[in-house]
Scaffold this motif. Sequence first.
Motif, PDB file in Angstrom:
ATOM      1  N   VAL A  40     -18.998  -8.980   9.132  1.00  0.00           N
ATOM      2  CA  VAL A  40     -18.056 -10.026   8.609  1.00  0.00           C
ATOM      3  C   VAL A  40     -17.189 -11.121   9.139  1.00  0.00           C
ATOM      4  N   ALA A  41     -16.901 -10.977  10.578  1.00  0.00           N
ATOM      5  CA  ALA A  41     -16.693 -11.754  11.368  1.00  0.00           C
ATOM      6  C   ALA A  41     -17.675 -13.447  11.863  1.00  0.00           C
ATOM      7  N   VAL A  42     -19.346 -12.650  12.581  1.00  0.00           N
ATOM      8  CA  VAL A  42     -20.138 -13.735  12.276  1.00  0.00           C
ATOM      9  C   VAL A  42     -20.525 -14.425  11.912  1.00  0.00           C
ATOM     10  N   GLN A  43     -20.186 -13.737  10.241  1.00  0.00           N
ATOM     11  CA  GLN A  43     -20.624 -14.552   8.659  1.00  0.00           C
ATOM     12  C   GLN A  43     -19.699 -15.925   9.476  1.00  0.00           C
ATOM     13  N   TRP A  44     -18.957 -15.259   9.262  1.00  0.00           N
ATOM     14  CA  TRP A  44     -17.440 -16.654   9.322  1.00  0.00           C
ATOM     15  C   TRP A  44     -17.484 -17.571   9.595  1.00  0.00           C
ATOM     16  N   THR A  45     -17.549 -17.636  11.070  1.00  0.00           N
ATOM     17  CA  THR A  45     -18.193 -18.083  12.113  1.00  0.00           C
ATOM     18  C   THR A  45     -18.917 -19.234  11.413  1.00  0.00           C
ATOM     19  N   GLN A  46     -19.805 -18.785  11.500  1.00  0.00           N
ATOM     20  CA  GLN A  46     -20.823 -19.774  10.667  1.00  0.00           C
ATOM     21  C   GLN A  46     -20.634 -20.259   9.330  1.00  0.00           C
ATOM     22  N   ALA A  47     -19.974 -19.674   8.627  1.00  0.00           N
ATOM     23  CA  ALA A  47     -20.165 -20.226   6.660  1.00  0.00           C
ATOM     24  C   ALA A  47     -19.053 -21.184   6.985  1.00  0.00           C
ATOM     25  N   VAL A  48     -17.585 -21.465   7.634  1.00  0.00           N
ATOM     26  CA  VAL A  48     -16.800 -22.160   8.286  1.00  0.00           C
ATOM     27  C   VAL A  48     -17.088 -23.717   8.683  1.00  0.00           C
ATOM     28  N   PRO A  49     -18.087 -23.637   9.228  1.00  0.00           N
ATOM     29  CA  PRO A  49     -18.602 -25.050  10.013  1.00  0.00           C
ATOM     30  C   PRO A  49     -19.342 -25.682   8.677  1.00  0.00           C
ATOM     31  N   ASN A  50     -19.943 -24.945   8.181  1.00  0.00           N
ATOM     32  CA  ASN A  50     -21.669 -25.041   7.360  1.00  0.00           C
ATOM     33  C   ASN A  50     -20.524 -25.436   6.321  1.00  0.00           C
ATOM     34  N   SER A  51     -19.097 -25.189   5.466  1.00  0.00           N
ATOM     35  CA  SER A  51     -19.005 -25.246   4.312  1.00  0.00           C
ATOM     36  C   SER A  51     -18.216 -27.027   4.481  1.00  0.00           C
ATOM     37  N   MET A  52     -17.461 -26.413   5.689  1.00  0.00           N
ATOM     38  CA  MET A  52     -16.909 -27.629   6.556  1.00  0.00           C
ATOM     39  C   MET A  52     -17.726 -29.844   6.710  1.00  0.00           C
ATOM     40  N   LEU A  53     -19.369 -29.132   6.896  1.00  0.00           N
ATOM     41  CA  LEU A  53     -20.049 -29.457   6.313  1.00  0.00           C
ATOM     42  C   LEU A  53     -20.595 -30.486   5.755  1.00  0.00           C
ATOM     43  N   VAL A  54     -20.123 -29.830   4.818  1.00  0.00           N
ATOM     44  CA  VAL A  54     -21.493 -29.984   3.074  1.00  0.00           C
ATOM     45  C   VAL A  54     -19.685 -31.111   2.736  1.00  0.00           C
ATOM     46  N   GLY A  55     -17.814 -30.547   3.076  1.00  0.00           N
ATOM     47  CA  GLY A  55     -16.668 -31.322   2.768  1.00  0.00           C
ATOM     48  C   GLY A  55     -17.706 -32.767   3.302  1.00  0.00           C
ATOM     49  N   LEU A  56     -17.378 -32.941   4.290  1.00  0.00           N
ATOM     50  CA  LEU A  56     -17.483 -33.683   5.307  1.00  0.00           C
ATOM     51  C   LEU A  56     -18.903 -34.517   4.845  1.00  0.00           C
ATOM     52  N   ILE A  57     -20.201 -34.340   4.380  1.00  0.00           N
ATOM     53  CA  ILE A  57     -20.922 -35.301   4.312  1.00  0.00           C
ATOM     54  C   ILE A  57     -20.793 -35.458   2.528  1.00  0.00           C
ATOM     55  N   ALA A  58     -20.123 -34.675   1.745  1.00  0.00           N
ATOM     56  CA  ALA A  58     -20.643 -34.881   0.386  1.00  0.00           C
ATOM     57  C   ALA A  58     -18.901 -36.127  -0.023  1.00  0.00           C
ATOM     58  N   ALA A  59     -18.021 -36.539   0.599  1.00  0.00           N
ATOM     59  CA  ALA A  59     -16.843 -37.103   1.103  1.00  0.00           C
ATOM     60  C   ALA A  59     -17.447 -38.297   1.800  1.00  0.00           C
ATOM     61  N   ALA A  60     -17.871 -38.162   2.558  1.00  0.00           N
ATOM     62  CA  ALA A  60     -18.218 -39.738   2.733  1.00  0.00           C
ATOM     63  C   ALA A  60     -19.370 -40.469   1.955  1.00  0.00           C
ATOM     64  N   ILE A  61     -20.257 -39.684   1.617  1.00  0.00           N
ATOM     65  CA  ILE A  61     -21.048 -40.239   0.218  1.00  0.00           C
ATOM     66  C   ILE A  61     -20.163 -41.293  -0.582  1.00  0.00           C
ATOM     67  N   GLY A  62     -19.356 -40.307  -1.034  1.00  0.00           N
ATOM     68  CA  GLY A  62     -18.595 -40.159  -2.479  1.00  0.00           C
ATOM     69  C   GLY A  62     -17.408 -41.740  -2.218  1.00  0.00           C
ATOM     70  N   THR A  63     -16.997 -41.590  -1.157  1.00  0.00           N
ATOM     71  CA  THR A  63     -16.195 -42.571  -0.887  1.00  0.00           C
ATOM     72  C   THR A  63     -16.505 -43.946  -0.322  1.00  0.00           C
ATOM     73  N   SER A  64     -17.574 -43.360   0.315  1.00  0.00           N
ATOM     74  CA  SER A  64     -18.379 -45.139   0.978  1.00  0.00           C
ATOM     75  C   SER A  64     -18.810 -46.041  -1.017  1.00  0.00           C
ATOM     76  N   VAL A  65     -19.301 -44.699  -1.489  1.00  0.00           N
ATOM     77  CA  VAL A  65     -21.012 -45.166  -2.699  1.00  0.00           C
ATOM     78  C   VAL A  65     -19.477 -45.904  -3.371  1.00  0.00           C
ATOM     79  N   GLY A  66     -18.330 -45.335  -4.096  1.00  0.00           N
ATOM     80  CA  GLY A  66     -16.967 -45.499  -4.304  1.00  0.00           C
ATOM     81  C   GLY A  66     -16.934 -46.549  -4.099  1.00  0.00           C
ATOM     82  N   ALA A  67     -16.192 -47.155  -2.714  1.00  0.00           N
ATOM     83  CA  ALA A  67     -15.894 -47.978  -2.448  1.00  0.00           C
ATOM     84  C   ALA A  67     -16.781 -49.315  -3.010  1.00  0.00           C
TER      85      ALA A  67
END
Lengths: 303, 337
Positions: free
Chosen positions: A86-113
């Motif tokens: 589970v620890a190994v999965q966690w080290t993969q999962a956290v950066p991936n989830s953050m990546l989803v957050g970063l990309i989606a937020a960047a698109i949403g905010t810039s297109v919205g602006a």
Amino acid sequence: MAAITVTEQPQDGPLIERRSIFSTLLGNRKFVWGAAVFLAIWLTAIIGSQFVEPAMRRTGAYPPKLSPSFDSPALWVGTTTLGQSVAVQWTQAVPNSMLVGLIAAAIGTSVGAIIGLLGGYYGGRVDAVLRVIVDIFLSIPSLLFLILIASLLKGVSVVEMALVIGAFAWAWPARAVRSQTLSLKERPFVRVAKLSGMGNLEIILRELLPHLLAWLGANFLNAFIAAILAESALSIIGLGPAREMTLGMMIYWALNFGAMIQNMWWWWITPVITLIVLFLSLFLVHLGLDEVGNPRLRTEQGG
Amino acid sequence: MGAFWKYLGNRILIFIITVFLAVTVVFLVPRWLPGDPLQSVYSKMAGVGGGAVSDELIAEYRRRFGLDKSTFDQYISFWRELLRGNLGYSIASFPTRVSTILRQAVPWTIGLLTFTTLVSWLLGSLLGAMVGWSDGKSKKLNALVPIALVLYTTPYYILAILLVFLLAYRWAIFPLSGAYTLGADKEWSWSFAMDVLEHAALPALSIILVSLGWWFLSMRSLIISEKGQDYILWAEARGLPKRRIFWSYAFRNALLPQTTGLALSFGHIVGGALITEVIFAYPGLGYVIYNSIQQLDFPVIQGTVLLLIVSVSVANLLIDMLYPIIDPRIRIGDGGN
């Protein structure tokens, strides 16, 4: 860019304070704590993933259903029914989830602006068309459309998922930026800029955008939280990136294998606690930003 | 009255466009993507028979699902069938119609959703208004604010998972999943009703708790900002009773944006309820979607999502139409901008 505007326009109140905004933020306890916890989770995952070798990610790399033990870092939070750490999965999962957050937020905010600035500044027919589109996207239940599109794509990757989520994250910032642009463009400094022969694009970029940056930053944070939320929601329904690990997929597999009924609490509790701590830390950051940006909200202990 | 009709017309236009968009996406996206949407049917049949599926059978299936006609014809007949309430057939359980599956699931979702939304909105608004009005003077009321903050930041599914673990697994006060005990007689009896309520308690509780936090916080800040308004001061100066100022001045005015909030977040609420259903294996539309995704039953997924999108839009339109009743400015015509 903001700094240039500050020196050129000392008559404009709130911008003068921008230089000290970092020290103000660092003096805000909520902001500092939230940011520290958030970065700690991210860094732990990234540093941890440096120690993960491909063999450790394989199914069956460890004995199945081990409860947490201190024998090796990979066993700190136990193993799954299929013998994955589970620890190994966690080290993969956290950066991936953050990546989803970063990309989606960047698109949403810039297109919205962009849409908000264009509609608000130009007005007229451009605005009317953009407004209807924004209104539709606001009234659309985005999670339902996400379910629809993700199910139609039949298996998405982390990045594709982020793109789809981002495609539904721009309507709210667009509306807010539009209404702020409407009031900003009536302010004297925009008229002065117009009279002094500044082009429309230059006015938007140099006169209007700097005023919106603080708001856009806060919106980015909100969109980041919302995207991680949407990612886990879609994953739990079964539409997540099945070949990759995200926090949502960790919960999905844990529920799918009945981790709860088999009393394998370490399996499902790891992603759940991570998400809770992530949300709370980002929420603290948000509260801190709010207090700095809007002094009226400052509480006695917070400011 | 002009502003009112303009407002209403605008709302209806958006409603029509939303529904049109949803139907078109549902229709077009599967046809844009490579691959036969019936591929899973063929593989299932090949799995049963052990051999490849004959071309005749594939042609028959394509005809049955209308895939042999031109895209435009398909689109027209898609609409025609939709307006008749025909959403096609399920792939996983073939002769069953999508509408049959939906008809069994809809009551569970509607029941859960209506009850939880009403309770959390009313309770959250009232509590939030009271806390906002007392403005930090009451320590007890103020303790609600951090609780509401935590609830508001907690995603639906996380609270649901924690509740299942604590109240259904650890202490076994409530059943783990489902909407009724399997094998129970589905009849109008006291014991069955109690069984259903017992099963609905945890899903309802988790939805109510999460949305309560949001309504609480939004109402609290609305009341605080109303409190600083001149008309409140004036009402106080006139010597109106506190209670009256609260109910007919501050609360009434804060109710307007709070209602808009309800309309705006309705899609979000529905989404949250779907996820909650998945975690509790509650046999509503969310669980139908979950199961059809597992079985790659695309007509059912699309039918369910389409139904949900249309219902959310209708609900939004209804709330929008109610809005002029509580906001006189739109009725009289000096608002609506």
